[in-house]
Enzyme design. Sequence first.
Site, PDB file in Angstrom:
ATOM      1  N   LYS A  51      -8.060 -10.260   0.038  1.00 30.35           N
ATOM      2  CA  LYS A  51      -9.494 -10.301  -0.264  1.00 30.35           C
ATOM      3  C   LYS A  51     -10.075 -11.702  -0.064  1.00 30.35           C
ATOM      4  CE  LYS A  51      -9.531  -5.972  -1.894  1.00 30.35           C
ATOM      5  NZ  LYS A  51      -8.129  -5.522  -1.844  1.00 30.35           N
TER       6      LYS A  51
HETATM    7  C1  LIG Z   1      -7.673  -4.242  -1.562  1.00 31.82           C
HETATM    8  C2  LIG Z   1      -6.236  -4.180  -1.197  1.00 31.82           C
HETATM    9  C3  LIG Z   1      -5.743  -3.201  -0.307  1.00 31.82           C
HETATM   10  C4  LIG Z   1      -6.622  -2.121   0.268  1.00 31.82           C
HETATM   11  O1  LIG Z   1      -7.612  -2.614   1.120  1.00 31.82           O
HETATM   12  P1  LIG Z   1      -8.870  -1.721   1.479  1.00 31.82           P
HETATM   13  O2  LIG Z   1      -9.790  -2.577   2.247  1.00 31.82           O
HETATM   14  O3  LIG Z   1      -9.440  -1.262   0.175  1.00 31.82           O
HETATM   15  O4  LIG Z   1      -8.356  -0.572   2.277  1.00 31.82           O
HETATM   16  C5  LIG Z   1      -4.415  -3.249   0.027  1.00 31.82           C
HETATM   17  N1  LIG Z   1      -3.586  -4.175  -0.498  1.00 31.82           N
HETATM   18  C6  LIG Z   1      -4.011  -5.112  -1.353  1.00 31.82           C
HETATM   19  C7  LIG Z   1      -3.043  -6.100  -1.906  1.00 31.82           C
HETATM   20  C8  LIG Z   1      -5.353  -5.153  -1.722  1.00 31.82           C
HETATM   21  O5  LIG Z   1      -5.781  -6.096  -2.582  1.00 31.82           O
END
Ligand SMILES: *Cc1c(COP(=O)(O)O)cnc(C)c1O
Length: 495
Positions: free
Chosen positions: A113
């Site tokens: 993120k």
């Molecule tokens: C948010 C997240 C995901 C999923 O990503 P999306 O964009 O919601 O598909 C996968 N792995 C981790 C560690 C995340 O923080």
Amino acid sequence: MYYVSTRDKSNRRMAAEAIAQGLAADGGLYTPEVFPKLSHNALQSMKDMSYQQRAVYIMNAFLDDYSAAELTAFAKRAYGDGKFDAKEVAPVRQVDQNTYALELWHGPTCAFKDMALQILPHLLTAALKKNAESRTACILTATSGDTGKAALEGFRDVAQTRILVFYPQDGVSQVQKLQMLTQEGENVGVCAVEGNFDDAQTGVKKIFSDPKLRQALDERGYFFSSANSINWGRVLPQIVYYVSAYCDLLRDEKIQPGDTVNVCVPTGNFGDILAGYYAKKMGVPLGRLICASNKNKVLTDFIRTGIYDRDREFYTTISPSMDILISSNLERMLFEFSGCNDAEVRSYMDQLANQGRYEVSDAVKARFADQFSAGFCDDEDTRKTIAKLWSGEHYLADPHTAVAFHVLEEYRKTTQDERPAIVVSTASPFKFSSDVLEAIGVKDPAEGLEAVEQLSEKTGIAPPHSLAALRHRKVRFGQAIAKEQMADQVLGFLK
Ligand SMILES: *Cc1c(COP(=O)(O)O)cnc(C)c1O
């Protein structure tokens, strides 16, 4: 270049407006009306660029109302100055002969993120200026664990913004919780919601579309915005790392120009893999886009059958950031594959809201089948995969990343498609130390911060600084509320 709402194409905005608003007032998601195409030589010329330069190159093509000089400054602040603990920012590691891990967790909160949330605040505050917006943006965020912390870290003490994060009380790991509860900054708030992620996310969406609340906020000098991946300012920076990974493989002569590479992405809200599709649409030679689910496999079922059905049991897994049954960003894909048919998208979304399910047309189904494959992995296979990668390749994967490794392996077995593949690695294994320890054979592993230390001792790998430093941080937040109280919480926060 304009952005249109997936639910009403006549709702057209410049990028700065789309980013400042987050979600369109009609409930739709702003999506580019046309997609820039990478020129024939673009990948070659980006091959020798830094990550920051690549980010400017790609983002500039989408953001007519931002200058290259602005974007250069933002990229430097987001990805430079030691913000990331890898100089490549998003390094590509070779795991075996034809498998690569694209590590997106070298930022301040140790999950992917950060790739978007380190730059979104710059895009957003610049947007406020461009729009002559005098009110303060109130960022409301529902988190399955990683978004919340990354958003808090990105927006803390950013002028003209306040940020309030809701997380599911029992749906995040101990380290994730501690990261959020110790967040510093004068403009931040954190609150637990009794329920799961979908409850928190649905609550936030309701608040967004409540005209009375909007009015009340306006009177106090605020407006709502979003740091969730429904915001175009989240999706765009994610396109960059797919382009970047392909350029790295070219530069290192792992592939030849034009070679296709499959990608396998651990998926929850469909934001990450959507960005991969957009990179492909721009002209990056990506092959199959493989969607990896955990036991909450609503997306895998959808891609295989064309039926989206959220009416099912919800599981709490060891990959909590993917414990999601309502996948917001799928809406952008539906818009794309229906030929930008806003009425069709509205009908699917209405059915989802009212009946909990919808079935897409044969045409949409066929377009998904043309681009995407899908598979899922339960906790037991997730642990086995972590163990196998560690003992076999000396690669330490977090549970989310392991889900994708497992799904890729199954995909290869069933299709014999042995093209090179990039597994998108979304979190540092230290963020989920306890589960990783258990997976690699440690009985009764420690929990929380002790587990971070134990995992480091066991593997000889140093933990990320930001996690090690958590033990010295003071807990600042501890409130838990029912989901019906979320609106009141917002009003209290903005007093
Ligand atoms: C948010 C997240 C995901 C999923 O990503 P999306 O964009 O919601 O598909 C996968 N792995 C981790 C560690 C995340 O923080």
